[in-house]
Write an enzyme that holds these catalytic residues in place. Structure first.
Site, short mmCIF file in Angstrom:
data_model
loop_
_atom_site.label_atom_id
_atom_site.label_comp_id
_atom_site.label_asym_id
_atom_site.label_seq_id
_atom_site.Cartn_x
_atom_site.Cartn_y
_atom_site.Cartn_z
N ASP A 90 -4.63 -0.80 -9.08
CA ASP A 90 -5.66 -2.26 -8.36
C ASP A 90 -5.51 -3.37 -9.13
O ASP A 90 -4.89 -3.16 -10.65
CB ASP A 90 -6.67 -1.29 -8.82
CG ASP A 90 -8.14 -1.78 -8.39
OD1 ASP A 90 -8.10 -2.12 -7.01
OD2 ASP A 90 -8.36 -2.65 -9.50
N TYR A 144 -8.21 5.80 -3.25
CA TYR A 144 -9.27 5.43 -3.19
C TYR A 144 -10.05 6.26 -1.92
O TYR A 144 -10.88 5.95 -2.04
CB TYR A 144 -9.10 3.65 -2.76
CG TYR A 144 -10.55 3.16 -2.28
CD1 TYR A 144 -11.66 3.34 -3.16
CD2 TYR A 144 -11.13 2.38 -1.82
CE1 TYR A 144 -12.67 2.26 -3.42
CE2 TYR A 144 -12.22 1.76 -1.12
CZ TYR A 144 -12.98 1.76 -2.76
OH TYR A 144 -14.44 1.13 -2.38
N TRP A 180 -2.73 3.68 -3.43
CA TRP A 180 -3.94 2.91 -3.75
C TRP A 180 -5.01 3.47 -2.40
O TRP A 180 -6.47 3.92 -2.77
CB TRP A 180 -4.70 1.05 -3.61
CG TRP A 180 -5.36 0.89 -4.02
CD1 TRP A 180 -6.04 0.18 -5.19
CD2 TRP A 180 -6.42 0.30 -2.91
NE1 TRP A 180 -6.86 -0.41 -5.01
CE2 TRP A 180 -7.43 -0.31 -3.52
CE3 TRP A 180 -6.91 0.67 -1.65
CZ2 TRP A 180 -8.24 -0.60 -3.25
CZ3 TRP A 180 -8.00 -0.11 -1.38
CH2 TRP A 180 -9.02 -0.34 -2.14
#
Length: 503
Positions: A457, A441, A437
């Protein structure tokens, strides 16, 4: 609206899904539609200038027009930039494939001054490709060689400084990257067939450097500025950035040629003109092209909203002007992403503010909420893990942050001008405390990757109740190559139609 203009608008819309034929380009030129701004440039044989598709000059005859993928390509054919529509203000193109990504990153490196101290083979080596491959993809994307592109950018930057500031000509020449005023005048006159003093209506040789400089950058509408400013305000790091009176303000440090250039920048949207005003402090004047490039990425000014909306379909209908918030510097955002792990947006901003207060250098600005610079990787790496814990981090996250800063400071990690996004994501996940994640990101925002998708997410998983991450990934395939924008819309709660998981 005349029937001919209506036909022009219809044909111009086809430009989004067809090749840039002469007929389609001319139709787009007739419509003056801003969604085609920066997608191509028009050389006009009868005047010798090249224009943006939005130019409001009297439309030339079709037989006098030729079309180019970049300003550099138009200048290569002997055209000089239009003084009315100013091609240097046009938005760029969003890279959606490997070739486009290589060319885009190469262009950013050139704009940051890489070729001032290096040659083309070294630029290619920095990207991990051969010099021949670099020249080929550059020609495909921009219609010019890297050297021609660099020369064009230097002259366009000089033209921008001449038209938007009152800097002395010697100062303009130096900050545009020319070794002497004589060389600057020769190249400018040779390429544009006008002298610098003719471009500038009033010359103030010897005038003092102003406190700030103002520039304008165009974008393709629509743009949801209310959403963007709220997004920035909710994540503003205390002491570093703020949103006030409809403007975004922050401090900034640009490294170029081994020298740090600190200063501040203020960005104010002008929606009715489909552009932003970028005010830059005097300390950043030597690195204006890189500052403007960073603001383009931060506010996603090169996005092509119509192309995105056509792929996202119903998902983009409620907010077609949503843009992908970028970042200023890969290390800065990587730190921010680590701080956002398992905490709220507000809590992450608080932690970032404490870190900035702990080791960010003080800077004087005219803005009460902007008084420090973001700390360098070396400054963060110098803090022991126990000191990092004092700002409110768990031992695991403090160790992760320390490792991240140490690897960046030692040159073992590359967080800027990233080309191979997948390899860079894999490299990040090798660091302790950085999972898929966080790494994705960072790719999404720090590297402006338009096709990142956060299947793990929490909010995304809530939107896909009953789906496994692999099923979510499979459903999201329909949104390629704009899955980063799909994430933004899903975060906003846009309704989606779900099929049975696994189908």
């Amino acid at each position: 609206m005349s029937e001919f203009r209506q036909r022009g608008l219809i044909a111009a819309r086809m430009l989004c899904v067809m090749e840039l034929t002469d007929a389609a380009c001319y139709a787009a030129f007739l419509s003056h539609d801003r969604k085609f701004d920066g997608r191509f440039f028009i050389g006009v044989a009868s005047t010798g200038v090249y224009c943006r598709p939005v130019c409001s000059v009297r439309t030339p005859k079709p037989e006098n027009c030729s079309y180019y993928p970049s300003a550099a390509a138009a200048e290569r054919q002997g055209f000089r930039p239009c003084l009315k529509c100013r091609p240097e203000l046009a938005p760029g193109l969003a890279p959606v494939d490997a070739g486009g990504r290589y060319a885009k990153v190469a262009a950013r490196l050139i704009e940051s001054g890489f070729l001032a101290d290096h040659n083309c083979p070294q630029l290619a080596a920095r990207l991990g490709i051969t010099d021949r491959h670099l020249r080929r993809i550059f020609a495909e994307q921009f219609g010019a060689s890297p050297i021609e592109y660099a020369q064009s950018q230097r002259l366009l930057n000089a033209k921008r400084l001449l038209m938007d500031t009152d800097l002395p000509l010697l100062q303009v020449a130096h900050e545009a990257g020319f070794s002497s005023l004589r060389r600057f005048n020769e190249m400018f006159c040779d390429r544009y067939r006008l002298s610098p003093s003719e471009i500038r209506q009033r010359q103030q040789a010897g005038s003092a450097l102003p406190a700030s400089l103002q520039f304008r950058l165009a974008y393709r509408p629509p743009y949801d500025w209310d959403w963007m400013m709220n997004f920035m305000a909710s994540r503003a790091m205390k002491g570093l950035e703020t949103v006030e009176a409809g403007s975004y303000v922050r401090s900034l440090t640009i490294m170029q040629g081994g020298k740090a250039h600190p200063g501040w920048v203020r960005v104010t949207p002008e929606p009715t003109q489909s552009r932003v005003v970028v005010e830059v402090s005097a300390g950043l004047s030597p690195v204006v092209p890189e500052v403007l490039a960073q603001m383009r990425q931060l506010f996603d000014l090169d996005a092509e909203p119509q192309d995105i909306a056509e792929v996202l379909g119903e998902l983009a209908l409620p907010r077609p002007g949503l843009r992908l918030p970028g970042a200023v510097g890969g290390f800065e955002f990587a730190v921010r992403a680590v701080l956002e792990q398992q905490v709220s947006v507000k809590a992450a901003a608080t932690l970032a503010g404490r870190l900035i207060e702990r080791c960010g250098e003080v800077i004087e600005t005219p803005f009460a909420g902007v008084c420090r610079l973001f700390p360098s990787a070396e400054a963060v790496a110098a803090l022991p893990v126990e000191v990092l814990r004092e700002i409110g981090l768990s031992r695991q996250r403090a160790h992760c942050l320390h490792t991240l800063a140490s690897q960046q400071a030692q040159g073992l990690l590359r967080l800027d001008f990233v080309v191979d996004v997948e390899a860079a994501i894999t490299r990040l996940t090798e660091l302790p405390g950085i999972g898929i994640w966080t790494a994705t990101y960072i790719a999404m925002r720090a590297w402006g990757w338009p096709d990142a998708f956060l299947a793990t997410d929490l909010i995304i998983r809530q939107r896909f109740a009953g789906y496994k991450p692999i099923d979510i990934e499979r459903h999201a395939e329909r949104w390629r190559p704009w899955r980063s924008y799909a994430v933004l819309h899903l975060w906003q709660g846009t309704p989606i139609r779900l099929t049975e998981p696994g189908l």
